[in-house]
Design a protein around this motif. Structure first.
Motif, PDB file in Angstrom:
ATOM      1  N   VAL A  75      -5.079  41.700  38.986  1.00 27.32           N
ATOM      2  CA  VAL A  75      -6.104  42.721  38.749  1.00 27.32           C
ATOM      3  C   VAL A  75      -5.497  43.948  38.080  1.00 27.32           C
ATOM      4  N   VAL A  76      -4.317  44.363  38.523  1.00 23.28           N
ATOM      5  CA  VAL A  76      -3.665  45.536  37.933  1.00 23.28           C
ATOM      6  C   VAL A  76      -3.360  45.295  36.454  1.00 23.28           C
ATOM      7  N   GLY A  77      -2.750  44.148  36.137  1.00 23.13           N
ATOM      8  CA  GLY A  77      -2.429  43.862  34.749  1.00 23.13           C
ATOM      9  C   GLY A  77      -3.655  43.768  33.869  1.00 23.13           C
ATOM     10  N   LEU A  78      -4.696  43.073  34.355  1.00 22.91           N
ATOM     11  CA  LEU A  78      -5.924  42.931  33.569  1.00 22.91           C
ATOM     12  C   LEU A  78      -6.642  44.269  33.407  1.00 22.91           C
ATOM     13  N   ALA A  79      -6.671  45.082  34.463  1.00 27.68           N
ATOM     14  CA  ALA A  79      -7.399  46.350  34.406  1.00 27.68           C
ATOM     15  C   ALA A  79      -6.738  47.328  33.453  1.00 27.68           C
ATOM     16  N   ILE A  80      -5.415  47.408  33.470  1.00 28.09           N
ATOM     17  CA  ILE A  80      -4.717  48.337  32.571  1.00 28.09           C
ATOM     18  C   ILE A  80      -4.949  47.950  31.120  1.00 28.09           C
ATOM     19  N   GLY A  81      -4.849  46.657  30.826  1.00 28.80           N
ATOM     20  CA  GLY A  81      -5.100  46.218  29.459  1.00 28.80           C
ATOM     21  C   GLY A  81      -6.552  46.371  29.057  1.00 28.80           C
ATOM     22  N   LEU A  82      -7.470  46.111  29.985  1.00 33.53           N
ATOM     23  CA  LEU A  82      -8.889  46.183  29.665  1.00 33.53           C
ATOM     24  C   LEU A  82      -9.341  47.611  29.412  1.00 33.53           C
ATOM     25  N   ILE A  83      -8.817  48.577  30.175  1.00 35.18           N
ATOM     26  CA  ILE A  83      -9.214  49.965  29.969  1.00 35.18           C
ATOM     27  C   ILE A  83      -8.743  50.451  28.610  1.00 35.18           C
ATOM     28  N   ALA A  84      -7.577  49.961  28.152  1.00 32.85           N
ATOM     29  CA  ALA A  84      -7.106  50.310  26.813  1.00 32.85           C
ATOM     30  C   ALA A  84      -7.975  49.654  25.743  1.00 32.85           C
ATOM     31  N   PHE A  85      -8.397  48.412  25.983  1.00 34.80           N
ATOM     32  CA  PHE A  85      -9.254  47.711  25.025  1.00 34.80           C
ATOM     33  C   PHE A  85     -10.616  48.399  24.908  1.00 34.80           C
ATOM     34  N   ILE A  86     -11.143  48.909  26.035  1.00 31.93           N
ATOM     35  CA  ILE A  86     -12.433  49.597  26.014  1.00 31.93           C
ATOM     36  C   ILE A  86     -12.353  50.847  25.144  1.00 31.93           C
ATOM     37  N   ILE A  87     -11.258  51.594  25.272  1.00 27.65           N
ATOM     38  CA  ILE A  87     -11.115  52.819  24.483  1.00 27.65           C
ATOM     39  C   ILE A  87     -11.030  52.498  22.994  1.00 27.65           C
ATOM     40  N   LEU A  88     -10.269  51.467  22.632  1.00 29.02           N
ATOM     41  CA  LEU A  88     -10.155  51.108  21.219  1.00 29.02           C
ATOM     42  C   LEU A  88     -11.457  50.531  20.671  1.00 29.02           C
ATOM     43  N   SER A  89     -12.346  50.090  21.543  1.00 31.03           N
ATOM     44  CA  SER A  89     -13.638  49.587  21.073  1.00 31.03           C
ATOM     45  C   SER A  89     -14.481  50.682  20.449  1.00 31.03           C
ATOM     46  N   ALA A  90     -14.123  51.941  20.673  1.00 29.89           N
ATOM     47  CA  ALA A  90     -14.844  53.042  20.026  1.00 29.89           C
ATOM     48  C   ALA A  90     -14.790  52.921  18.514  1.00 29.89           C
ATOM     49  N   ILE A  91     -13.699  52.384  17.984  1.00 31.71           N
ATOM     50  CA  ILE A  91     -13.571  52.230  16.538  1.00 31.71           C
ATOM     51  C   ILE A  91     -14.593  51.232  16.019  1.00 31.71           C
ATOM     52  N   GLN A  92     -14.767  50.119  16.735  1.00 33.55           N
ATOM     53  CA  GLN A  92     -15.752  49.118  16.321  1.00 33.55           C
ATOM     54  C   GLN A  92     -17.173  49.669  16.405  1.00 33.55           C
ATOM     55  N   ILE A  93     -17.451  50.453  17.447  1.00 36.06           N
ATOM     56  CA  ILE A  93     -18.785  51.025  17.602  1.00 36.06           C
ATOM     57  C   ILE A  93     -19.083  52.007  16.468  1.00 36.06           C
ATOM     58  N   ALA A  94     -18.088  52.832  16.129  1.00 35.23           N
ATOM     59  CA  ALA A  94     -18.269  53.759  15.009  1.00 35.23           C
ATOM     60  C   ALA A  94     -18.525  53.001  13.711  1.00 35.23           C
ATOM     61  N   GLY A  95     -17.794  51.916  13.487  1.00 30.49           N
ATOM     62  CA  GLY A  95     -18.025  51.100  12.303  1.00 30.49           C
ATOM     63  C   GLY A  95     -19.418  50.502  12.285  1.00 30.49           C
ATOM     64  N   GLY A  96     -19.942  50.120  13.467  1.00 30.41           N
ATOM     65  CA  GLY A  96     -21.306  49.600  13.536  1.00 30.41           C
ATOM     66  C   GLY A  96     -22.338  50.646  13.153  1.00 30.41           C
ATOM     67  N   PHE A  97     -22.138  51.897  13.602  1.00 29.00           N
ATOM     68  CA  PHE A  97     -23.047  52.976  13.211  1.00 29.00           C
ATOM     69  C   PHE A  97     -23.049  53.165  11.697  1.00 29.00           C
ATOM     70  N   ILE A  98     -21.859  53.183  11.120  1.00 26.92           N
ATOM     71  CA  ILE A  98     -21.740  53.424   9.677  1.00 26.92           C
ATOM     72  C   ILE A  98     -22.321  52.255   8.890  1.00 26.92           C
ATOM     73  N   ASP A  99     -22.028  51.032   9.309  1.00 29.17           N
ATOM     74  CA  ASP A  99     -22.546  49.861   8.600  1.00 29.17           C
ATOM     75  C   ASP A  99     -24.073  49.828   8.613  1.00 29.17           C
TER      76      ASP A  99
END
Length: 259
Positions: A75-99
């Motif tokens: 759980v610790v390993g998955l949670a640390i990686g997942l929280i970082a992945f969630i933050i980087l997903s902001a880039i994809q969301i911004a690209g969706g707005f622009i597209d």
């Protein structure tokens, strides 16, 4: 040879291996499909081996509690990686707005790193973000994060999941993700909104002009022009994004550790 191996230390090594390999399952860069599975397993094993001789590992008996410790490490390993992945997903969301505003929403591409369909501009921003991360040795900082996680979360300590601050941190992370995505998209989206207003005025004043034919290439041209102007602004936001990533992962590890 077998007599020189301390069998009492094997359970501790397995716990380290579970946390490190779980970390590589969800952590950006290391978890992508274009990274060979053999490489993920190999680097996870050797990093766990190095940490085993670096950290002070107590003797852990194999009993019913040991199974819970294995689940906790996963759980610790998955949670640390997942929280970082969630933050980087902001880039994809911004690209969706622009597209959506530029008219590229109908031309989604398949991301070779995740295997999912992603916005065209989102993939462009994401590539810039990954190159920036590799340039500033961010992947080394991520590996350091999993190493120093043992200071906040001892290997023989359970996690208090009743701590409401953990849920609050996850909710706050989602909030920050959308705020950063909005900040990245607002220059282009705002300018394209003004283009839509201008096209609406033209459509009312010059009914003979087909604004649907003229509007799409015009919005693409304006969007690319604005992206060229604000590219330095995006680099600054990506820098803030990685600072937020490191701060959030550290805060999550402290909460897991009971701080």
């Amino acid at each position: 040879m077998l007599e020189s191996i301390n069998l009492n230390a094997v359970p501790g090594f397995l716990l380290i291996l579970v946390r490190v390999t779980s970390f590589f399952v969800t952590m950006p860069i290391f978890s992508y499909r274009n990274v060979p599975t053999q490489f993920k397993i190999g680097i996870g094993f050797f990093l766990a081996w190095i940490m085993f001789y670096t950290l002070t590992i107590p003797e852990i008996p194999i009993d019913s509690t040991y199974i819970l410790l294995i689940l906790k490490e996963a759980v610790v390993g998955l949670a640390i990686g997942l929280i970082a992945f969630i933050i980087l997903s902001a880039i994809q969301i911004a690209g969706g707005f622009i597209d959506f505003q530029m008219g590229f929403a109908i031309a989604n591409v398949v991301d070779p790193q995740t295997g999912a369909q992603t916005p065209l501009m989102g993939q462009y921003f994401y590539t810039i973000a990954l190159l920036f991360l590799l340039t500033v040795d961010g992947h080394h900082l991520l590996i350091n994060g999993i190493f120093y996680s043992y200071e906040a979360i001892p290997i023989d300590q359970m996690i208090d999941f009743t701590n409401e601050n953990i849920a609050y941190l996850v909710i706050q992370t989602f909030n920050d993700m959308f705020i950063i995505a909005f900040q990245m998209a607002i220059p282009v989206v705002g300018c394209l909104f003004l283009v839509d207003v201008a096209l609406g005025i033209i459509a009312r004043t010059v009914p003979q002009l087909n604004v649907f034919v003229v509007g799409l290439p015009l919005k693409i041209f304006v969007g690319l022009f604005i992206l060229t102007i604000f590219i330095s602004f995006y680099i600054m936001l990506i820098k803030n994004l990685f600072e937020l990533l490191l701060e959030t992962t550290q805060a999550l590890m402290r909460l897991f550790g009971g701080a």
